[in-house]
Scaffold this motif. Structure first.
Motif, PDB file in Angstrom:
ATOM      1  N   ARG A 130     -43.826 -42.668  74.814  1.00 28.97           N
ATOM      2  CA  ARG A 130     -43.892 -44.140  74.906  1.00 28.97           C
ATOM      3  C   ARG A 130     -44.631 -44.566  76.163  1.00 28.97           C
ATOM      4  NH1 ARG A 130     -38.389 -43.579  73.448  1.00 28.97           N
ATOM      5  NH2 ARG A 130     -37.749 -44.127  75.579  1.00 28.97           N
ATOM      6  N   ARG A 131     -44.343 -43.886  77.233  1.00 22.77           N
ATOM      7  CA  ARG A 131     -44.989 -44.204  78.512  1.00 22.77           C
ATOM      8  C   ARG A 131     -46.500 -43.978  78.427  1.00 22.77           C
ATOM      9  NH1 ARG A 131     -45.312 -46.389  83.764  1.00 22.77           N
ATOM     10  NH2 ARG A 131     -46.420 -44.935  85.097  1.00 22.77           N
ATOM     11  N   LEU A 132     -46.903 -42.863  77.819  1.00 25.99           N
ATOM     12  CA  LEU A 132     -48.326 -42.535  77.743  1.00 25.99           C
ATOM     13  C   LEU A 132     -49.071 -43.557  76.887  1.00 25.99           C
ATOM     14  CD1 LEU A 132     -50.559 -40.625  78.549  1.00 25.99           C
ATOM     15  CD2 LEU A 132     -49.964 -39.178  76.598  1.00 25.99           C
ATOM     16  N   ARG A 133     -48.469 -43.968  75.766  1.00 20.82           N
ATOM     17  CA  ARG A 133     -49.113 -45.003  74.936  1.00 20.82           C
ATOM     18  C   ARG A 133     -49.269 -46.300  75.736  1.00 20.82           C
ATOM     19  NH1 ARG A 133     -50.645 -47.242  70.344  1.00 20.82           N
ATOM     20  NH2 ARG A 133     -50.765 -45.245  69.293  1.00 20.82           N
ATOM     21  N   ALA A 134     -48.218 -46.705  76.438  1.00 14.55           N
ATOM     22  CA  ALA A 134     -48.288 -47.931  77.237  1.00 14.55           C
ATOM     23  C   ALA A 134     -49.372 -47.827  78.302  1.00 14.55           C
ATOM     24  CB  ALA A 134     -46.931 -48.217  77.881  1.00 14.55           C
ATOM     25  N   ILE A 135     -49.507 -46.649  78.919  1.00 11.93           N
ATOM     26  CA  ILE A 135     -50.537 -46.442  79.941  1.00 11.93           C
ATOM     27  C   ILE A 135     -51.926 -46.597  79.333  1.00 11.93           C
ATOM     28  CG2 ILE A 135     -51.662 -44.653  81.327  1.00 11.93           C
ATOM     29  CD1 ILE A 135     -48.882 -43.653  82.093  1.00 11.93           C
ATOM     30  N   LYS A 136     -52.147 -45.959  78.187  1.00 13.65           N
ATOM     31  CA  LYS A 136     -53.466 -46.047  77.554  1.00 13.65           C
ATOM     32  C   LYS A 136     -53.811 -47.488  77.189  1.00 13.65           C
ATOM     33  CE  LYS A 136     -54.384 -41.486  75.632  1.00 13.65           C
ATOM     34  NZ  LYS A 136     -54.927 -40.801  74.450  1.00 13.65           N
TER      35      LYS A 136
END
Length: 570
Positions: free
Chosen positions: A233-239
């Motif tokens: 979830r964090r990685l998607r939000a970062i992208k």
């Protein structure tokens, strides 16, 4: 008692309906409008539970379809009556349309473009095992950031340069941030750190407010307190944030945005004392008595920001400052960067809506155009409802008191349970913990030793006192246990859990003071329902309405209205 569903459900439906390709078999015709199976199913998925039918049979489907038909009838009535041409609505819609198209732009050009692979998630999770000790220098201009970096590479002291140039509130501490973990920092810092080692100074990193230089002092290995799912979830939000930031930076360059540091320095040095957030919440500080931004007159005509064919002077900014919501006003504790951030927000509020319409033409995307029209009709229906129904509904204080006295025995709080959870990664470990708990081992010590949920560990495995619905993953187990009983291992989305109940708080009578507002709402809904039903009878006259039960029977209705939980207030 019968729920008042027409008045609220027909209105709330438009809030949740989105856009997209739909099955085209028609289940109803309302004048020259149609409702398809796809639209029906989407409405059923999006509708608030309390407005759903109790059963998924044909009668239940027809009940939901009638709500959709009422919405269409109200939209037709609003357009026929000319609500869309009223000056107040036209002005409101122009403002809202810009906001909607900005959100649509983010969805079309950011959210839909982002993909995250399992390999990327695993790679990010592995990097969450690193902790960095850092310092930073934040600047408003990329060229200035490059010049400062050249001095640092030439031997200049990072802390001294931070004190001299940085806009960040930690400038006084030489830019020292301290230890930070991957997963807890701004994404633009994390991305740079992945290729840095101790002693390195980063290239200028684009931030939401300017550019930053980061120095790595120390790196050490840790055990992260978040799991692989959280990392995804964090990685998607970062992208998504990265793509949005790149888009905004590109637009800023196209409009030629320049922020002048000297003017920012002057504004920051004249900011009023920071307002205590508690004073804002409690209403002790309001727009009327809040301290003002006062800058000496000799600086009023100094340019603060320039873009396209517009510019802001310090005097302009002083006026802008007065319009900023009190909690969002630049604060001394957040440094000069907060002043720069407020300029960016102002730019986006005024420039971006026009840009996405005139340059990106996002409104021409078919799904966006359809969604925009649905929102327009939503507000037209609201206007009609407030004008034709809402103004006629009045509930007096004596009526509220009378209802309370007559229904006091029915007005109860929900049962609440004080419970604990120990979360582990495997069923075998869960069975071991359950065995130890059942033989009488101390629950808090077991939680500290075995639980893989850090937030629960700190509380000795105790969640607290809550009604049904707050922790849905545990509801079935928690509300099936007796006080002091230990559950068998239960599989939940985050792993395997063992649950116990410490206390059970039975439903209690609700005081008049606590019940008054809900009673007022209930009586208002009932009266609105009655008024709207009568008006809909008249509004439906002259509109041809036809339902195709054969097609309606083919539609899926996966959600129905759940029964009220035991002890819920009536």
């Amino acid at each position: 008692m019968k729920k008042a569903i027409l008045c609220a459900a027909a209105l709330s439906l438009l809030l949740s309906l989105g856009c997209g390709k739909k099955e085209d078999k028609v289940v109803a015709k309302v004048g020259d409008r149609t409702i398809t199976i796809g639209e029906f199913e989407k409405a059923a998925e999006a509708m608030e539970e309390k407005y759903l039918p109790a059963a998924a049979d044909l009668a239940g489907k027809k009940a939901l379809l009638e709500i959709m038909i009422d919405k269409e009838v109200m939209a037709i009535k609003a357009l026929t009556a000319g609500y869309d041409k009223e000056k107040g609505f036209v002005n409101f819609w122009e403002r809202y349309k810009g906001q909607y198209l900005v959100a649509a732009m983010e969805n079309e050009l950011v959210v839909k473009k982002v993909t995250v692979t399992d390999a990327e998630i695993k790679n990010y999770f592995d990097k969450m095992h690193n902790e960095y000790s850092l310092s930073q220098i934040v600047l408003a201009d990329e060229n200035e950031a490059r010049a400062v970096r050249e001095q640092l590479l030439g031997g200049a002291d990072f802390a001294e340069m931070a004190r001299k140039y940085s806009l960040s509130p930690d400038a006084g501490d030489g830019g020292f941030i301290g230890p930070s973990n991957i997963g807890e920092m701004f994404h633009w810092i994390e991305e740079a750190l992945f290729s840095m080692k101790e002693g390195d100074v980063s290239q200028p990193l684009a931030t939401s407010t300017g550019y930053a230089l980061i120095k790595v002092h120390r790196v050490r290995t840790i055990t992260p307190d978040k799991d692989l799912e959280w990392a995804g979830r964090r990685l998607r939000a970062i992208k998504e944030k990265q793509l949005l930031m790149e888009l905004k930076k590109r637009i800023e360059k196209e409009v030629g945005l320049v922020i002048y540091k000297d003017a920012v320095d002057i504004v920051y040095s004249n900011l009023p004392p920071d307002i205590d957030f508690g004073d804002i919440v409690e209403g002790r500080v309001t727009y009327e008595n809040a301290p003002k931004l006062e800058v000496p007159e000799q600086y009023h005509q100094m340019l603060m920001a320039q873009f396209a064919d517009s510019s802001y002077t310090i005097k302009d900014y002083m006026r802008i400052y007065e319009t900023i919501a009190l909690p969002d006003r630049p604060r001394r504790e957040r440094g000069k960067e907060h002043v720069v951030e407020s300029i960016h927000r102002r730019l986006w509020d005024h420039v971006l809506p026009t840009y996405v319409q005139e340059k990106l033409k996002i409104q021409n995307v078919p799904e966006v155009a359809k969604g925009l029209e649905e929102k327009r009709e939503m507000f037209l229906v609201y206007s009609l409802y407030n004008d034709q129904v809402g103004k006629e509904v009045v509930v007096s204080d004596p009526e509220i008191r009378q209802y309370y006295d007559e229904h006091q025995a029915e007005l109860l709080t929900q049962e609440q349970r004080d419970f604990g959870v120990i979360l582990v990664g495997s069923k075998d470990k869960a069975e071991e913990v359950a065995r130890l708990a059942k033989r009488g081992d101390n629950w808090a010590k077991l939680a500290v030793k075995y639980s893989e949920d850090p937030s629960v560990k700190d509380n000795g495995g105790r969640i607290g006192l809550f009604p049904r619905g707050r922790y849905v993953d545990y509801d079935a187990t928690v509300f099936s246990l007796r006080k002091g009983e230990i559950s068998e291992p239960v599989q939940v989305p985050r792993g395997w859990a063992i649950v116990t109940v410490f206390e059970i708080k039975a439903p209690e009578a609700v005081s008049f003071e606590n019940a008054a507002q809900s009673i007022r709402t209930k009586l208002s809904e009932e009266r609105s329902e009655k008024i709207l039903k009568e008006k809909l009878k008249n509004w439906r006259k002259g509109i041809d309405i036809a339902i195709d039960e054969g097609n309606l029977n083919k539609a899926s209705l996966k959600r129905t209205r759940p029964a009220a939980p035991p002890g819920a207030a009536q």
